[in-house]
Design a protein around this motif. Structure first.
Motif, PDB file in Angstrom:
ATOM      1  N   LEU A 124      78.618  -4.366 -60.486  1.00  0.00           N
ATOM      2  CA  LEU A 124      77.821  -3.200 -60.143  1.00  0.00           C
ATOM      3  C   LEU A 124      78.663  -2.157 -59.408  1.00  0.00           C
ATOM      4  O   LEU A 124      78.520  -0.949 -59.627  1.00  0.00           O
ATOM      5  CB  LEU A 124      76.625  -3.611 -59.286  1.00  0.00           C
ATOM      6  CG  LEU A 124      75.485  -4.319 -60.026  1.00  0.00           C
ATOM      7  CD1 LEU A 124      74.554  -5.020 -59.052  1.00  0.00           C
ATOM      8  CD2 LEU A 124      74.709  -3.325 -60.881  1.00  0.00           C
ATOM      9  N   ASN A 125      79.552  -2.622 -58.545  1.00  0.00           N
ATOM     10  CA  ASN A 125      80.384  -1.681 -57.787  1.00  0.00           C
ATOM     11  C   ASN A 125      81.384  -0.965 -58.692  1.00  0.00           C
ATOM     12  O   ASN A 125      81.673   0.234 -58.504  1.00  0.00           O
ATOM     13  CB  ASN A 125      81.111  -2.413 -56.659  1.00  0.00           C
ATOM     14  CG  ASN A 125      81.579  -1.456 -55.578  1.00  0.00           C
ATOM     15  OD1 ASN A 125      80.807  -0.617 -55.112  1.00  0.00           O
ATOM     16  ND2 ASN A 125      82.835  -1.563 -55.195  1.00  0.00           N
ATOM     17  N   ARG A 126      81.907  -1.669 -59.677  1.00  0.00           N
ATOM     18  CA  ARG A 126      82.814  -1.022 -60.632  1.00  0.00           C
ATOM     19  C   ARG A 126      82.077   0.067 -61.404  1.00  0.00           C
ATOM     20  O   ARG A 126      82.594   1.168 -61.609  1.00  0.00           O
ATOM     21  CB  ARG A 126      83.393  -2.058 -61.599  1.00  0.00           C
ATOM     22  CG  ARG A 126      84.472  -1.473 -62.518  1.00  0.00           C
ATOM     23  CD  ARG A 126      85.018  -2.519 -63.468  1.00  0.00           C
ATOM     24  NE  ARG A 126      85.945  -1.923 -64.416  1.00  0.00           N
ATOM     25  CZ  ARG A 126      86.248  -2.424 -65.591  1.00  0.00           C
ATOM     26  NH1 ARG A 126      85.696  -3.568 -65.975  1.00  0.00           N
ATOM     27  NH2 ARG A 126      87.105  -1.820 -66.394  1.00  0.00           N
ATOM     28  N   ALA A 127      80.861  -0.236 -61.800  1.00  0.00           N
ATOM     29  CA  ALA A 127      80.047   0.769 -62.485  1.00  0.00           C
ATOM     30  C   ALA A 127      79.763   1.950 -61.563  1.00  0.00           C
ATOM     31  O   ALA A 127      79.845   3.118 -61.973  1.00  0.00           O
ATOM     32  CB  ALA A 127      78.747   0.139 -62.972  1.00  0.00           C
ATOM     33  N   PHE A 128      79.401   1.669 -60.320  1.00  0.00           N
ATOM     34  CA  PHE A 128      79.136   2.721 -59.336  1.00  0.00           C
ATOM     35  C   PHE A 128      80.334   3.661 -59.200  1.00  0.00           C
ATOM     36  O   PHE A 128      80.182   4.894 -59.198  1.00  0.00           O
ATOM     37  CB  PHE A 128      78.787   2.078 -57.997  1.00  0.00           C
ATOM     38  CG  PHE A 128      78.922   2.992 -56.816  1.00  0.00           C
ATOM     39  CD1 PHE A 128      78.025   4.026 -56.615  1.00  0.00           C
ATOM     40  CD2 PHE A 128      79.965   2.815 -55.906  1.00  0.00           C
ATOM     41  CE1 PHE A 128      78.161   4.881 -55.524  1.00  0.00           C
ATOM     42  CE2 PHE A 128      80.104   3.658 -54.821  1.00  0.00           C
ATOM     43  CZ  PHE A 128      79.203   4.695 -54.626  1.00  0.00           C
ATOM     44  N   ARG A 129      81.529   3.106 -59.083  1.00  0.00           N
ATOM     45  CA  ARG A 129      82.724   3.935 -58.908  1.00  0.00           C
ATOM     46  C   ARG A 129      82.970   4.813 -60.132  1.00  0.00           C
ATOM     47  O   ARG A 129      83.373   5.976 -60.000  1.00  0.00           O
ATOM     48  CB  ARG A 129      83.934   3.049 -58.627  1.00  0.00           C
ATOM     49  CG  ARG A 129      83.880   2.385 -57.255  1.00  0.00           C
ATOM     50  CD  ARG A 129      85.054   1.449 -57.018  1.00  0.00           C
ATOM     51  NE  ARG A 129      85.037   0.920 -55.655  1.00  0.00           N
ATOM     52  CZ  ARG A 129      85.932   0.064 -55.181  1.00  0.00           C
ATOM     53  NH1 ARG A 129      86.921  -0.382 -55.958  1.00  0.00           N
ATOM     54  NH2 ARG A 129      85.846  -0.365 -53.930  1.00  0.00           N
ATOM     55  N   LEU A 130      82.728   4.267 -61.314  1.00  0.00           N
ATOM     56  CA  LEU A 130      82.918   5.065 -62.531  1.00  0.00           C
ATOM     57  C   LEU A 130      81.900   6.210 -62.584  1.00  0.00           C
ATOM     58  O   LEU A 130      82.221   7.329 -62.971  1.00  0.00           O
ATOM     59  CB  LEU A 130      82.790   4.166 -63.756  1.00  0.00           C
ATOM     60  CG  LEU A 130      83.293   4.731 -65.096  1.00  0.00           C
ATOM     61  CD1 LEU A 130      84.752   5.141 -65.016  1.00  0.00           C
ATOM     62  CD2 LEU A 130      83.100   3.708 -66.206  1.00  0.00           C
ATOM     63  N   LEU A 131      80.668   5.930 -62.177  1.00  0.00           N
ATOM     64  CA  LEU A 131      79.639   6.976 -62.135  1.00  0.00           C
ATOM     65  C   LEU A 131      80.008   8.055 -61.127  1.00  0.00           C
ATOM     66  O   LEU A 131      79.780   9.249 -61.365  1.00  0.00           O
ATOM     67  CB  LEU A 131      78.280   6.369 -61.781  1.00  0.00           C
ATOM     68  CG  LEU A 131      77.677   5.399 -62.800  1.00  0.00           C
ATOM     69  CD1 LEU A 131      76.426   4.743 -62.237  1.00  0.00           C
ATOM     70  CD2 LEU A 131      77.364   6.110 -64.117  1.00  0.00           C
ATOM     71  N   MET A 132      80.584   7.670 -60.004  1.00  0.00           N
ATOM     72  CA  MET A 132      80.989   8.644 -58.991  1.00  0.00           C
ATOM     73  C   MET A 132      82.113   9.540 -59.490  1.00  0.00           C
ATOM     74  O   MET A 132      82.302  10.655 -58.989  1.00  0.00           O
ATOM     75  CB  MET A 132      81.419   7.927 -57.710  1.00  0.00           C
ATOM     76  CG  MET A 132      80.269   7.252 -56.971  1.00  0.00           C
ATOM     77  SD  MET A 132      79.022   8.416 -56.369  1.00  0.00           S
ATOM     78  CE  MET A 132      79.905   9.164 -54.990  1.00  0.00           C
ATOM     79  N   ASP A 133      82.841   9.061 -60.499  1.00  0.00           N
ATOM     80  CA  ASP A 133      83.899   9.876 -61.115  1.00  0.00           C
ATOM     81  C   ASP A 133      83.369  10.763 -62.236  1.00  0.00           C
ATOM     82  O   ASP A 133      84.146  11.440 -62.914  1.00  0.00           O
ATOM     83  CB  ASP A 133      85.015   8.970 -61.665  1.00  0.00           C
ATOM     84  CG  ASP A 133      85.860   8.347 -60.554  1.00  0.00           C
ATOM     85  OD1 ASP A 133      85.884   8.923 -59.444  1.00  0.00           O
ATOM     86  OD2 ASP A 133      86.480   7.296 -60.787  1.00  0.00           O
ATOM     87  N   GLY A 134      82.061  10.713 -62.462  1.00  0.00           N
ATOM     88  CA  GLY A 134      81.454  11.618 -63.436  1.00  0.00           C
ATOM     89  C   GLY A 134      81.060  11.002 -64.760  1.00  0.00           C
ATOM     90  O   GLY A 134      80.615  11.719 -65.667  1.00  0.00           O
ATOM     91  N   ALA A 135      81.201   9.684 -64.920  1.00  0.00           N
ATOM     92  CA  ALA A 135      80.831   9.047 -66.188  1.00  0.00           C
ATOM     93  C   ALA A 135      79.312   9.069 -66.367  1.00  0.00           C
ATOM     94  O   ALA A 135      78.568   8.933 -65.400  1.00  0.00           O
ATOM     95  CB  ALA A 135      81.336   7.608 -66.221  1.00  0.00           C
ATOM     96  N   PRO A 136      78.821   9.230 -67.606  1.00  0.00           N
ATOM     97  CA  PRO A 136      77.381   9.138 -67.855  1.00  0.00           C
ATOM     98  C   PRO A 136      76.904   7.693 -67.786  1.00  0.00           C
ATOM     99  O   PRO A 136      77.674   6.753 -68.011  1.00  0.00           O
ATOM    100  CB  PRO A 136      77.234   9.711 -69.256  1.00  0.00           C
ATOM    101  CG  PRO A 136      78.552   9.442 -69.919  1.00  0.00           C
ATOM    102  CD  PRO A 136      79.581   9.557 -68.831  1.00  0.00           C
ATOM    103  N   LEU A 137      75.619   7.529 -67.479  1.00  0.00           N
ATOM    104  CA  LEU A 137      74.982   6.211 -67.391  1.00  0.00           C
ATOM    105  C   LEU A 137      73.970   6.086 -68.523  1.00  0.00           C
ATOM    106  O   LEU A 137      72.994   6.834 -68.579  1.00  0.00           O
ATOM    107  CB  LEU A 137      74.288   6.059 -66.038  1.00  0.00           C
ATOM    108  CG  LEU A 137      73.425   4.820 -65.810  1.00  0.00           C
ATOM    109  CD1 LEU A 137      74.237   3.543 -65.977  1.00  0.00           C
ATOM    110  CD2 LEU A 137      72.793   4.872 -64.408  1.00  0.00           C
ATOM    111  N   LEU A 138      74.214   5.146 -69.449  1.00  0.00           N
ATOM    112  CA  LEU A 138      73.326   4.910 -70.587  1.00  0.00           C
ATOM    113  C   LEU A 138      72.643   3.561 -70.399  1.00  0.00           C
ATOM    114  O   LEU A 138      73.311   2.540 -70.230  1.00  0.00           O
ATOM    115  CB  LEU A 138      74.118   4.909 -71.902  1.00  0.00           C
ATOM    116  CG  LEU A 138      75.002   6.129 -72.189  1.00  0.00           C
ATOM    117  CD1 LEU A 138      75.684   5.972 -73.535  1.00  0.00           C
ATOM    118  CD2 LEU A 138      74.191   7.408 -72.140  1.00  0.00           C
ATOM    119  N   ALA A 139      71.318   3.555 -70.440  1.00  0.00           N
ATOM    120  CA  ALA A 139      70.552   2.330 -70.200  1.00  0.00           C
ATOM    121  C   ALA A 139      69.763   1.944 -71.436  1.00  0.00           C
ATOM    122  O   ALA A 139      69.235   2.800 -72.151  1.00  0.00           O
ATOM    123  CB  ALA A 139      69.610   2.509 -69.011  1.00  0.00           C
TER     124      ALA A 139
END
Length: 253
Positions: A124-139
């Motif tokens: 989850l933290n790896r995903a969080f860091r990628l999102l903080m860098d501007g990556a989109p989140l697809l669910a």
């Protein structure tokens, strides 16, 4: 309301729970299929690829063409390919082969499914860091929970909300209750949304989601249904049935 000319069916909680068909579901589906009404099967199940879902349904006795099954993972993969995105996968291990050819060492999008035990802090933290860098989140959905044979279990929604809150982002849901997801299955039948009935056990994702997409809808009191779920839908527009057998009997009366 327009006459119903096609039906969308949720799978888990409507046709089966765990690895067993619900009482009367096999006979009800056979009767519905024989009626001539086209049926499509629309699921947020994200622990298995479509071919495995089809195999499981066949093992339980359901006779459903694989191409008539619309899955949230399929919708997410189509979006990744369309936009040229490379995913960081937070998904169940059983689903990983469906996306393996898109994975690289430099992901630029986060894909969230029902990861089960893979919902670890590190992942989850790896995903969080990628999102903080501007990556989109697809669910692959936003469901809060689902029913397994031993009881209710957390689904994607709580983890989606956690990542959205932590990173200050808005995820894109590509499974139910996305109108685009519903409409893809409706279009496959060659029908208009208001000519189709969606049947599900999830008041919000299945029923209210369908109503918001201008599709008729029915809540069945099976699967994850709990007393009071009716309070979360527009009961002036939605049907309510005890189970699929009761609904089919009413539709074909």
């Amino acid at each position: 309301m327009k006459p119903i000319r096609g039906v969308l069916l949720d799978l888990s909680g409507v046709l089966y729970v765990g690895d067993a068909p619900l009482a009367g579901a096999l006979e009800a589906l056979t009767r519905l299929q024989a009626s001539g009404l086209p049926v499509r099967y629309i699921t947020n199940t994200t622990r298995s690829p479509r071919r495995e879902i089809h195999r499981m349904l066949s093992t339980m006795g359901f006779r459903i063409p694989e191409q008539e099954i619309f899955t949230a993972p399929g919708a997410v993969r189509a979006a990744l390919e369309r936009d040229g995105l490379k995913p960081l996968l937070l998904i169940h291990p059983g689903l990983a082969p469906e996306f393996q050819d898109l994975v690289t060492d430099t992901p630029d999008a986060v894909v969230l499914g029902d990861a089960g035990e893979a919902f670890s802090y590190d992942n989850l933290n790896r995903a969080f860091r990628l999102l903080m860098d501007g990556a989109p989140l697809l669910a692959m959905g936003s469901n809060r929970y689902f029913r397994e044979q031993d009881g209710l279990s957390l689904d994607i929604g709580p983890f989606l909300r956690a990542l959205e809150y932590a990173a200050g982002v808005q995820g894109t849901v590509l499974g139910k209750p996305s109108a685009e997801f519903f409409h893809a299955a409706v279009a496959d039948m060659g029908l208009e949304p208001d000519e189709v009935l969606m049947v599900g056990d999830d008041a919000e994702a299945d029923v209210q989601g369908a109503l918001d997409a201008d599709i008729q809808a029915c809540l069945v009191r099976t699967g994850k249904y709990r007393p009071g779920d009716e309070d979360h839908i527009d009961t002036h527009r939605a049907r309510i049935a005890d189970d699929l057998a009761a609904l089919v009997a009413d539709l074909l009366a």
